[in-house]
Write an enzyme that holds these catalytic residues in place. Sequence first.
Site, PDB file in Angstrom:
ATOM      1  N   PRO A 275       1.310  -4.116   1.885  1.00 31.37           N
ATOM      2  CA  PRO A 275       0.798  -5.360   1.300  1.00 31.37           C
ATOM      3  C   PRO A 275      -0.678  -5.193   0.963  1.00 31.37           C
ATOM      4  O   PRO A 275      -1.464  -4.736   1.797  1.00 31.37           O
ATOM      5  CB  PRO A 275       0.998  -6.385   2.427  1.00 31.37           C
ATOM      6  CG  PRO A 275       0.975  -5.572   3.683  1.00 31.37           C
ATOM      7  CD  PRO A 275       1.563  -4.236   3.330  1.00 31.37           C
ATOM      8  N   MET A 276      -1.057  -5.541  -0.267  1.00 32.31           N
ATOM      9  CA  MET A 276      -2.446  -5.442  -0.699  1.00 32.31           C
ATOM     10  C   MET A 276      -2.827  -6.723  -1.427  1.00 32.31           C
ATOM     11  O   MET A 276      -2.123  -7.165  -2.344  1.00 32.31           O
ATOM     12  CB  MET A 276      -2.639  -4.225  -1.620  1.00 32.31           C
ATOM     13  CG  MET A 276      -2.472  -2.895  -0.914  1.00 32.31           C
ATOM     14  SD  MET A 276      -2.567  -1.478  -2.039  1.00 32.31           S
ATOM     15  CE  MET A 276      -0.895  -1.520  -2.742  1.00 32.31           C
TER      16      MET A 276
ATOM     17  N   ARG B 128      -3.067   2.291  -1.247  1.00 34.13           N
ATOM     18  CA  ARG B 128      -3.830   2.714  -2.431  1.00 34.13           C
ATOM     19  C   ARG B 128      -3.216   3.926  -3.125  1.00 34.13           C
ATOM     20  O   ARG B 128      -3.389   4.097  -4.335  1.00 34.13           O
ATOM     21  CB  ARG B 128      -5.275   3.013  -2.022  1.00 34.13           C
ATOM     22  CG  ARG B 128      -6.064   1.763  -1.637  1.00 34.13           C
ATOM     23  CD  ARG B 128      -7.450   2.096  -1.125  1.00 34.13           C
ATOM     24  NE  ARG B 128      -7.402   2.843   0.129  1.00 34.13           N
ATOM     25  CZ  ARG B 128      -8.448   3.481   0.654  1.00 34.13           C
ATOM     26  NH1 ARG B 128      -9.606   3.499   0.021  1.00 34.13           N
ATOM     27  NH2 ARG B 128      -8.321   4.136   1.815  1.00 34.13           N
TER      28      ARG B 128
ATOM     29  N   CYS C 103      -6.659  -6.999   8.416  1.00 34.65           N
ATOM     30  CA  CYS C 103      -7.579  -7.152   7.281  1.00 34.65           C
ATOM     31  C   CYS C 103      -9.016  -7.065   7.775  1.00 34.65           C
ATOM     32  O   CYS C 103      -9.420  -7.819   8.664  1.00 34.65           O
ATOM     33  CB  CYS C 103      -7.353  -8.484   6.573  1.00 34.65           C
ATOM     34  SG  CYS C 103      -8.457  -8.702   5.146  1.00 34.65           S
TER      35      CYS C 103
ATOM     36  N   GLN D 191       4.120 -11.616   4.696  1.00 30.22           N
ATOM     37  CA  GLN D 191       2.993 -11.429   5.604  1.00 30.22           C
ATOM     38  C   GLN D 191       2.114 -12.674   5.648  1.00 30.22           C
ATOM     39  O   GLN D 191       1.711 -13.203   4.612  1.00 30.22           O
ATOM     40  CB  GLN D 191       2.139 -10.231   5.196  1.00 30.22           C
ATOM     41  CG  GLN D 191       1.055  -9.920   6.217  1.00 30.22           C
ATOM     42  CD  GLN D 191       0.189  -8.753   5.838  1.00 30.22           C
ATOM     43  OE1 GLN D 191      -0.687  -8.889   4.991  1.00 30.22           O
ATOM     44  NE2 GLN D 191       0.401  -7.602   6.474  1.00 30.22           N
TER      45      GLN D 191
ATOM     46  N   ASN E 251       0.039   4.240   8.555  1.00 27.81           N
ATOM     47  CA  ASN E 251      -0.602   3.848   7.301  1.00 27.81           C
ATOM     48  C   ASN E 251      -1.986   4.485   7.249  1.00 27.81           C
ATOM     49  O   ASN E 251      -2.676   4.523   8.262  1.00 27.81           O
ATOM     50  CB  ASN E 251      -0.691   2.316   7.245  1.00 27.81           C
ATOM     51  CG  ASN E 251      -1.371   1.776   5.997  1.00 27.81           C
ATOM     52  OD1 ASN E 251      -2.118   0.812   6.066  1.00 27.81           O
ATOM     53  ND2 ASN E 251      -1.113   2.376   4.856  1.00 27.81           N
ATOM     54  N   GLY E 252      -2.356   5.010   6.081  1.00 27.55           N
ATOM     55  CA  GLY E 252      -3.703   5.548   5.939  1.00 27.55           C
ATOM     56  C   GLY E 252      -3.740   6.951   5.369  1.00 27.55           C
ATOM     57  O   GLY E 252      -3.206   7.886   5.968  1.00 27.55           O
ATOM     58  N   ASP E 253      -4.345   7.113   4.179  1.00 24.78           N
ATOM     59  CA  ASP E 253      -4.543   8.408   3.529  1.00 24.78           C
ATOM     60  C   ASP E 253      -3.237   9.098   3.181  1.00 24.78           C
ATOM     61  O   ASP E 253      -3.114  10.324   3.310  1.00 24.78           O
ATOM     62  CB  ASP E 253      -5.403   9.332   4.394  1.00 24.78           C
ATOM     63  CG  ASP E 253      -6.832   8.843   4.551  1.00 24.78           C
ATOM     64  OD1 ASP E 253      -7.213   7.911   3.817  1.00 24.78           O
ATOM     65  OD2 ASP E 253      -7.564   9.379   5.397  1.00 24.78           O
TER      66      ASP E 253
END
Length: 306
Positions: free
Chosen positions: A16-17, A225, A100, A70, A200-202
């Site tokens: 979710p972004m 991303r 967040c 969410q 989550n991440g990279d």
Amino acid sequence: MKIGSVEIPELCRLAPMAAISNAPFRLIAKECGSGLTTTEEMDAFSLLMETPRAHDMAAYYPQERPLAMQLLGKDPQALVRAALRCEELGADIVDLNMGCPMPKITSKGKGAALMKDVAATARLLRAMRQSIAVPFTIKIRGGWDDEHLNAVEVARMAEGEGIDAITVHPRTRSQQYSGQAPWEIIAGVVDAVAVPVIGNGDVRSVADAEAMVGATGCAAVMVGRGALGAPWIFSGSETAREERARIIRRHDALIEALLPPRTAAVQLKKHLAWYASGFPGAARLRVELFRAQDSAEAREIFWSAW
């Protein structure tokens, strides 16, 4: 993996972004192979007041399911009512945003700020868990800052309150999105709890996702991303130029059909700018895209460079 009764066979899913993970982009990601879609964060009070913005954020295509909705907030009563509202709207999973890092969110005690008072957050999670029948998940960070790395403590507390799965973005709130994501924090949470943990991440490819699973033992991987301008990464294979063009045109059509003209133009320009990554003169092209007066002009600019 399974989240409660919801079975999700795919390894990767779209994160979710805010202002990005709307229904058109989620459906594109789903069609490209994302295993689960999640709405962008919806403020509990806004959802309960049925504001136009909240209505748009809660909209979804049936083909997206299983769908997680969410929520964002800190007031237990509002979050309980909002969770029940998500269930009424058809959410297969309710997720609480505890990660967040943006100051405008954390300054109000929401998002990653929920990780600061573990006892109060435990009471909040308990109230939400007791109120809804669908699976209930949370997304957390590594901690507030380097002096307060409490992801494991929060995860254990959440498991004790009946949470069905936990997504971990291992950067701290103070890091926001800078530096390298310390995957060892995800591994620490995996070792500490029995419920499924999503990393989550990279992660910018399925190969990265597989590497994260190998390094941490997480059950699945959330991609944020890394999917911008490249939703085809969920397929796990090389995507031909013609297929990429088809996906972009499909995304454009979904935006045009679902969103009001002004919002559609903003969304289209943002996504076309991401899709332009790797183009010769991409920086100049992005400037031209954002100067476009409407969607039609943005399309002309993009496809003339394609």
